[in-house]
Scaffold this motif. Sequence first.
Motif, short mmCIF file in Angstrom:
data_model
loop_
_atom_site.label_atom_id
_atom_site.label_comp_id
_atom_site.label_asym_id
_atom_site.label_seq_id
_atom_site.Cartn_x
_atom_site.Cartn_y
_atom_site.Cartn_z
N GLU A 16 0.85 -1.19 0.00
CA GLU A 16 0.00 0.00 0.00
C GLU A 16 0.89 1.24 0.00
O GLU A 16 1.81 1.36 0.82
CB GLU A 16 -0.92 -0.01 1.21
CG GLU A 16 -1.55 1.34 1.57
CD GLU A 16 -2.34 1.99 0.44
OE1 GLU A 16 -2.29 3.24 0.32
OE2 GLU A 16 -2.99 1.24 -0.34
N HIS A 17 0.59 2.17 -0.91
CA HIS A 17 1.41 3.38 -1.06
C HIS A 17 1.36 4.26 0.18
O HIS A 17 2.39 4.69 0.70
CB HIS A 17 0.92 4.14 -2.29
CG HIS A 17 1.65 5.41 -2.55
ND1 HIS A 17 1.20 6.37 -3.45
CD2 HIS A 17 2.81 5.92 -2.05
CE1 HIS A 17 2.06 7.37 -3.48
NE2 HIS A 17 3.03 7.13 -2.64
N VAL A 63 1.84 -11.29 3.89
CA VAL A 63 2.67 -10.19 4.37
C VAL A 63 2.07 -8.91 3.82
O VAL A 63 1.85 -8.78 2.60
CB VAL A 63 4.13 -10.34 3.90
CG1 VAL A 63 4.96 -9.13 4.32
CG2 VAL A 63 4.73 -11.63 4.46
N ILE A 64 1.80 -7.95 4.70
CA ILE A 64 1.05 -6.75 4.32
C ILE A 64 1.78 -5.53 4.85
O ILE A 64 2.02 -5.42 6.05
CB ILE A 64 -0.39 -6.83 4.88
CG1 ILE A 64 -1.11 -8.04 4.26
CG2 ILE A 64 -1.15 -5.54 4.62
CD1 ILE A 64 -2.44 -8.35 4.88
N VAL A 65 2.15 -4.63 3.94
CA VAL A 65 3.00 -3.49 4.28
C VAL A 65 2.42 -2.21 3.70
O VAL A 65 2.01 -2.18 2.54
CB VAL A 65 4.43 -3.69 3.74
CG1 VAL A 65 5.35 -2.57 4.24
CG2 VAL A 65 4.99 -5.05 4.14
N SER A 66 2.40 -1.15 4.52
CA SER A 66 1.97 0.17 4.04
C SER A 66 3.17 1.09 3.90
O SER A 66 4.29 0.76 4.30
CB SER A 66 0.95 0.78 5.01
OG SER A 66 1.54 0.94 6.30
N GLY A 67 2.93 2.28 3.32
CA GLY A 67 4.00 3.25 3.14
C GLY A 67 5.02 2.85 2.10
O GLY A 67 6.18 3.26 2.15
N VAL A 68 4.60 2.04 1.11
CA VAL A 68 5.50 1.55 0.07
C VAL A 68 4.90 1.89 -1.29
O VAL A 68 3.78 1.48 -1.60
CB VAL A 68 5.71 0.03 0.18
CG1 VAL A 68 6.55 -0.47 -0.99
CG2 VAL A 68 6.37 -0.32 1.50
N VAL A 98 4.76 -9.38 -17.20
CA VAL A 98 5.04 -8.72 -15.92
C VAL A 98 5.63 -9.74 -14.97
O VAL A 98 5.05 -10.81 -14.76
CB VAL A 98 3.76 -8.10 -15.33
CG1 VAL A 98 4.03 -7.55 -13.94
CG2 VAL A 98 3.21 -7.00 -16.24
N SER A 99 6.78 -9.41 -14.40
CA SER A 99 7.49 -10.37 -13.54
C SER A 99 7.69 -9.88 -12.12
O SER A 99 8.24 -10.60 -11.28
CB SER A 99 8.85 -10.69 -14.15
OG SER A 99 9.64 -9.50 -14.29
N GLY A 100 7.28 -8.64 -11.82
CA GLY A 100 7.46 -8.12 -10.48
C GLY A 100 7.30 -6.62 -10.45
O GLY A 100 6.73 -6.01 -11.37
N VAL A 101 7.80 -6.00 -9.38
CA VAL A 101 7.64 -4.56 -9.19
C VAL A 101 8.92 -3.95 -8.64
O VAL A 101 9.72 -4.63 -7.98
CB VAL A 101 6.48 -4.24 -8.23
CG1 VAL A 101 5.15 -4.70 -8.78
CG2 VAL A 101 6.72 -4.85 -6.85
N GLN A 102 9.10 -2.69 -8.93
CA GLN A 102 10.12 -1.90 -8.24
C GLN A 102 9.40 -1.02 -7.23
O GLN A 102 8.41 -0.37 -7.56
CB GLN A 102 10.91 -1.06 -9.21
CG GLN A 102 12.00 -0.21 -8.53
CD GLN A 102 12.99 0.36 -9.51
OE1 GLN A 102 13.62 -0.37 -10.27
NE2 GLN A 102 13.14 1.69 -9.49
N ILE A 103 9.91 -1.00 -6.00
CA ILE A 103 9.24 -0.25 -4.93
C ILE A 103 10.19 0.74 -4.28
O ILE A 103 11.41 0.60 -4.35
CB ILE A 103 8.66 -1.19 -3.85
CG1 ILE A 103 9.79 -1.93 -3.11
CG2 ILE A 103 7.65 -2.15 -4.46
CD1 ILE A 103 9.33 -2.70 -1.88
N GLU A 104 9.57 1.73 -3.65
CA GLU A 104 10.30 2.73 -2.87
C GLU A 104 9.66 2.85 -1.50
O GLU A 104 8.43 3.01 -1.40
CB GLU A 104 10.28 4.07 -3.59
CG GLU A 104 11.00 5.19 -2.85
CD GLU A 104 10.90 6.50 -3.59
OE1 GLU A 104 11.89 6.89 -4.24
OE2 GLU A 104 9.82 7.13 -3.53
N ASP A 105 10.48 2.77 -0.48
CA ASP A 105 9.99 2.92 0.89
C ASP A 105 9.65 4.40 1.12
O ASP A 105 10.52 5.25 1.10
CB ASP A 105 11.06 2.45 1.88
CG ASP A 105 10.67 2.68 3.33
OD1 ASP A 105 9.51 3.03 3.60
OD2 ASP A 105 11.55 2.51 4.20
#
Length: 531
Positions: free
Chosen positions: A51-52, A186-191, A203-210
């Motif tokens: 979740e962004h 596994v559930i994470v916010s702020g990403v 599509v094989s995945g994602v690039q994320i930023e903390d």
Amino acid sequence: MTANWNAQWREQMLPTLADHTWDLIVIGGGISGAGIVREAARRGWRCLLLEHRDFAWGTSSRSSKMIHGGLRYIAKGQWRLTRDSVRERQRLLDEAPGLVEPMSFMMPHYRGGFPGPRVMGGLLSVYDALAGRRNHGFHDAQQLRFLAPGLKENGLLGGSCFVDALTDDARLVMRVLREARADGAVIVSGVRVTQLLREGGRVSGVQIEDGEGGATLQLRSSVLAVATGAWAERLRPADAAKQLRPLRGSHLLLPGWRLPVAQAFTFLHQRDRRPVFVFPWEGATVVGTTDLDHREDLDHSARISSEELDYLLAACQQQFPGAEIGADDVLSTWSGVRPVVGSAAGAQQDKPSNETREHVLWQEPGCVTLAGGKLTTFRPQAIEVLKACAEMLGCSFFDDGAPVFAAVSPLTIPGLSTSQWRRVAGRHGRDLPRLAQLLGELGLETVGASDTLWAELAFACEAEMILHLDDLLLRRTRLGLLLPRGGEDYLPAIRTLCQPRLAWDDERWHAETQRYRSLWLRDHSLPEITP
């Protein structure tokens, strides 16, 4: 499942996310994403939800709070949507009492008005047939004066009564997410997902930023589900046609004593013949909603306009003239953006209220995007998304009809009334034993005139992923909406209870309170009224 789902857990978990190849990554922490990850985790998929901002930050905490079949969809011929909605409404009433509660709705009829009692009775008969139970009736004018004192009486014929349901939408999201975590998700916010990774045309995945620390990672998955609501087009291929039509719905919240209603009222606004609702919620009274094109930047929270404020106050004056409701009576406001899939000429011609609320799936190899949809039908929408994902993985997926929520074990909490127990059991489900421990330590006192227990604030700080103060006051609890001035008078007491549990130093607490005050004034107070 880790008990303390909080910022410290998040800090430890984030660097390890790239160590796995996930079966499924879900983008979006509203009700749609929550439903998808819950159904996948229950079947043993290795799932990650990103979740962004905060869970339910967007539309899923800013809805009209209704779990309903959509009576007006019958008149538009959307039979499947209505059928699925009334069935899911009953499922949620059965599985989550205290969180999803039945509510009587009344539509008053006036001489010369449309729809009249006979037409409305016919629509309600169809509505009940789709639901498989009779839930409507009619009260004549004399009965209605007793049931609804203060209702406009000039030309009153009576009122049609039917049953739908209300919820705390943000708490519904949280409980679905907690169920997914219990099954291993596994559930994470702020990403923030900055881009989709594509290899070999898939599509094989994602690039994320903390969003908190700034670190970037690349994560791999077998399949991806995008459930970002009004933001769903942002991760699509650049050449994909734009189909979403963001529509804003704004609401007023009044003190319950200022416009006391014991049931929900629905009526057609005299300006545009759109349905408007006035209903009791969390001890206050909600007036909503508007329905208009949202042309502002989606990266900023939606907010009510002065024109919408005037429209909703006019609705109060129309239906409850003796109450003389004005802007000074408003406790708070909220606005949400509906992720509506527009018709071919919708943006140019159709009225917003004429657009369908049906959802669609957009697919490319390795990725399924859910666009549109409703709060009530999150579960069948999730099943449809996962069927499409399973096809890409070469496996089968079917709706086994299993409950969304685990049953809440009976638990005696000394001092809690029956209604309080039902409320906390509905909101906290399998986490009720930990909440009971906190109630034993902190007592049963509520925050101001709200129904929220101080122990619920403590629990949220320890185990409900609070990254910012507005997460706590606007979504884990609704104190920022229900208390005057966003709860300003209670901030010192909230600090005493919550600052140690959040492990924030004095500088961080000061920064968070300033951030919260600014956000509340911008997004939840009255708009600047144009002369």
